[in-house]
Design a protein around this motif. Structure first.
Motif, mmCIF file in Angstrom:
data_model
loop_
_atom_site.group_PDB
_atom_site.id
_atom_site.type_symbol
_atom_site.label_atom_id
_atom_site.label_comp_id
_atom_site.label_asym_id
_atom_site.label_seq_id
_atom_site.Cartn_x
_atom_site.Cartn_y
_atom_site.Cartn_z
ATOM 1 N N ALA A 157 -37.551 -15.275 59.015
ATOM 2 C CA ALA A 157 -37.200 -13.866 58.833
ATOM 3 C C ALA A 157 -37.185 -13.286 57.378
ATOM 4 O O ALA A 157 -37.445 -12.144 57.301
ATOM 5 N N ALA A 158 -36.855 -14.146 56.415
ATOM 6 C CA ALA A 158 -36.842 -13.789 55.081
ATOM 7 C C ALA A 158 -38.204 -13.763 54.441
ATOM 8 O O ALA A 158 -38.476 -13.891 53.256
ATOM 9 N N ASP A 159 -39.246 -14.279 55.288
ATOM 10 C CA ASP A 159 -40.348 -14.407 54.744
ATOM 11 C C ASP A 159 -40.790 -15.307 53.595
ATOM 12 O O ASP A 159 -41.471 -15.249 52.493
ATOM 13 N N VAL A 160 -40.170 -16.299 53.765
ATOM 14 C CA VAL A 160 -40.146 -17.552 52.663
ATOM 15 C C VAL A 160 -41.749 -18.128 52.875
ATOM 16 O O VAL A 160 -42.070 -18.442 53.888
ATOM 17 N N LYS A 161 -42.425 -18.253 51.496
ATOM 18 C CA LYS A 161 -43.878 -18.781 51.491
ATOM 19 C C LYS A 161 -43.782 -19.385 50.276
ATOM 20 O O LYS A 161 -42.963 -19.495 49.585
ATOM 21 N N GLY A 255 -38.571 -4.421 47.976
ATOM 22 C CA GLY A 255 -39.708 -4.807 48.585
ATOM 23 C C GLY A 255 -39.445 -6.541 49.130
ATOM 24 O O GLY A 255 -40.276 -6.995 50.035
ATOM 25 N N GLY A 256 -38.336 -6.971 48.738
ATOM 26 C CA GLY A 256 -38.070 -8.440 49.176
ATOM 27 C C GLY A 256 -37.269 -8.323 50.587
ATOM 28 O O GLY A 256 -37.341 -7.289 51.208
ATOM 29 N N TYR A 257 -36.889 -9.700 51.058
ATOM 30 C CA TYR A 257 -36.751 -9.751 52.558
ATOM 31 C C TYR A 257 -35.362 -10.307 52.544
ATOM 32 O O TYR A 257 -34.885 -11.387 51.875
ATOM 33 N N VAL A 258 -34.552 -9.921 53.391
ATOM 34 C CA VAL A 258 -33.272 -10.505 53.852
ATOM 35 C C VAL A 258 -33.248 -11.289 55.408
ATOM 36 O O VAL A 258 -33.474 -10.143 56.062
ATOM 37 N N GLY A 259 -33.338 -12.441 55.440
ATOM 38 C CA GLY A 259 -33.164 -12.861 56.837
ATOM 39 C C GLY A 259 -31.607 -13.082 57.104
ATOM 40 O O GLY A 259 -30.799 -14.024 56.507
ATOM 41 N N TYR A 260 -31.171 -12.454 58.060
ATOM 42 C CA TYR A 260 -29.699 -12.545 58.419
ATOM 43 C C TYR A 260 -29.358 -13.062 59.712
ATOM 44 O O TYR A 260 -29.675 -12.855 60.770
ATOM 45 N N VAL A 279 -35.221 -3.203 50.827
ATOM 46 C CA VAL A 279 -35.349 -4.252 51.337
ATOM 47 C C VAL A 279 -35.608 -4.325 52.946
ATOM 48 O O VAL A 279 -35.453 -3.578 53.457
ATOM 49 N N HIS A 280 -36.533 -5.500 53.234
ATOM 50 C CA HIS A 280 -36.578 -5.534 54.700
ATOM 51 C C HIS A 280 -35.436 -6.494 55.237
ATOM 52 O O HIS A 280 -35.068 -7.442 54.718
ATOM 53 N N LEU A 281 -35.036 -5.993 56.309
ATOM 54 C CA LEU A 281 -34.062 -6.635 57.089
ATOM 55 C C LEU A 281 -34.388 -7.242 58.500
ATOM 56 O O LEU A 281 -34.834 -6.317 59.210
ATOM 57 N N HIS A 282 -34.163 -8.189 58.587
ATOM 58 C CA HIS A 282 -34.600 -8.872 59.929
ATOM 59 C C HIS A 282 -33.662 -10.222 60.197
ATOM 60 O O HIS A 282 -33.401 -10.840 59.369
ATOM 61 N N GLY A 283 -32.926 -10.191 61.317
ATOM 62 C CA GLY A 283 -31.980 -11.162 61.894
ATOM 63 C C GLY A 283 -31.872 -11.181 63.196
ATOM 64 O O GLY A 283 -32.325 -10.470 64.043
ATOM 65 N N GLY A 284 -30.740 -11.737 63.477
ATOM 66 C CA GLY A 284 -30.253 -11.769 64.795
ATOM 67 C C GLY A 284 -29.949 -13.324 65.321
ATOM 68 O O GLY A 284 -30.344 -14.180 64.475
ATOM 69 N N PRO A 285 -29.667 -13.408 66.780
ATOM 70 C CA PRO A 285 -29.607 -14.870 67.078
ATOM 71 C C PRO A 285 -31.115 -15.452 67.189
ATOM 72 O O PRO A 285 -31.995 -15.018 67.496
ATOM 73 N N ALA A 286 -31.040 -16.781 66.427
ATOM 74 C CA ALA A 286 -32.395 -17.365 66.284
ATOM 75 C C ALA A 286 -33.042 -17.696 67.411
ATOM 76 O O ALA A 286 -32.404 -18.388 68.170
#
Ligand SMILES: [Zn+2]
Length: 338
Positions: A157-161, A255-260, A279-286
């Motif tokens: 979700a945090a767009d790690v690459k 422009g970065g991403y938070v995966g919560y 920031v981009h926010l994306h998360g929730g129950p995996a």
């Protein structure tokens, strides 16, 4: 059988309960060679989340299929299986988009701190391993059911690459496995925020390149120093408090991403602050179910060993001590043996 029931804050009992049976034709009953306690079990244990009636505990599981309902054909008795903490049909539109924890037919899975359990929607929920695993591999497979899948989702979700700079907020089992996930996804720099020596050690083993011990705005300041004033590309929020969420958002570059993935308790965000943070926010129950086939392969071929987060092993009958140890932060995660 005897199993774990939470009666109220601090009141965990190991007591007689009915043996699980097939109720719906879509159910399976599995035998659990090991089980465990989740960080999220501490919310009701600490009274932060009220317990209305005695609650059977445990939602992380892997084990041997004993019996399946007549509609279940994907798994068979004798197979070793792993499933997510939410059951899903794996066929509805949300499941097909990879959000099985928002399944239109979703059911929570409960009662895994026990020798046996019933899994609803078994056809869509359970993934069988190609062989019966060695005993030594089982804790790592158990971790896939929630904490490893959740750490992986946080990183996804945090767009790690490849090449990115990652910050991980939270040094519980999920945060530590978020470090491991970010490493697998090719992050170049992984900054773990942790104040505990033993957890810092595991974070480094899992791939952390830097440790930040400061919290809140001081922690954010330290991240800014480490990133030449820019902030991180990807931040994994693995706690769920107001402080940790703000720490994550402020540590992220525009422009970065938070995966919560920390279940929010008392978190409220300011619209203006969010607007100008960019920031981009994306998360929730995996959606653990989506990742299970890949993660099972990574455990079977020895690439990852997420079972390392279990630093306390107890007989299941001593489950109450397992909760106490995690509550007092004497243990990162307790493995229980029925
Ligand atoms: Zn579905």
């Amino acid at each position: 059988m005897q199993a774990t029931v939470l009666y109220g804050a601090g009141d965990v009992r190991f007591e007689d309960r009915a043996d699980p049976v097939i109720v719906e034709p879509t159910d399976a009953v599995i035998r659990l060679p090991v089980t465990c306690i989740c960080g999220s079990d501490l919310w009701p244990y600490r009274g932060i989340q009220p317990v209305a009636s005695p609650a059977p505990m445990g939602h992380e599981y892997c084990g041997f299929v004993e019996e399946v309902g007549r509609d279940v054909t994907a798994v068979k008795p004798g197979q070793f299986v792993i499933g997510s903490f939410f059951a899903s049909d794996n066929t509805c539109p949300h499941c097909r988009h990879g959000y099985q924890t928002s399944c239109q037919r979703f059911e929570p899975v409960v009662g895994a701190q026990a020798p046996r359990m019933r899994v609803p929607l078994a056809e869509g929920t359970l993934v069988a391993t190609r062989d019966v695993p060695d005993t030594g591999m089982i804790p790592s497979l158990l971790a896939l059911s929630d904490v490893m899948g959740t750490g992986w989702f946080a990183a996804d979700a945090a767009d790690v690459k490849p090449g990115v700079t990652v910050v991980v907020v939270g040094d519980g089992a999920v945060g530590l496995l978020g470090v491991l996930s970010a490493k697998q996804m090719g992050a170049e720099r992984i900054i773990a925020m942790s104040r505990h020596q033993s957890r810092q050690t595991i974070a480094r083993e899992f791939g952390a390149t830097d440790i930040v011990t400061e919290r809140g705005d001081e922690g954010v300041e330290r991240i800014k120093q480490l990133t030449k004033g820019v902030g991180a590309d990807s931040v994994l929020e693995c706690v769920g408090t107001q402080e940790s969420m703000l720490q994550a958002i402020k540590a992220t570059r525009p422009g970065g991403y938070v995966g919560y993935v920390g279940v929010p308790h008392g978190v409220s965000l300011d619209g203006q602050q969010l607007f100008f943070s960019h920031v981009h926010l994306h998360g929730g129950p995996a959606p653990v179910r989506k990742y299970l086939p890949k993660l099972i392969d990574l455990v079977f071929n020895g690439t990852i060993n997420p079972g390392k987060v279990f630093d306390l092993v107890l007989p299941l009958a001593q489950v109450a001590e397992g909760y106490r140890a995690m509550d007092e932060r004497r243990a990162i995660k307790t493995l229980l043996q029925p």
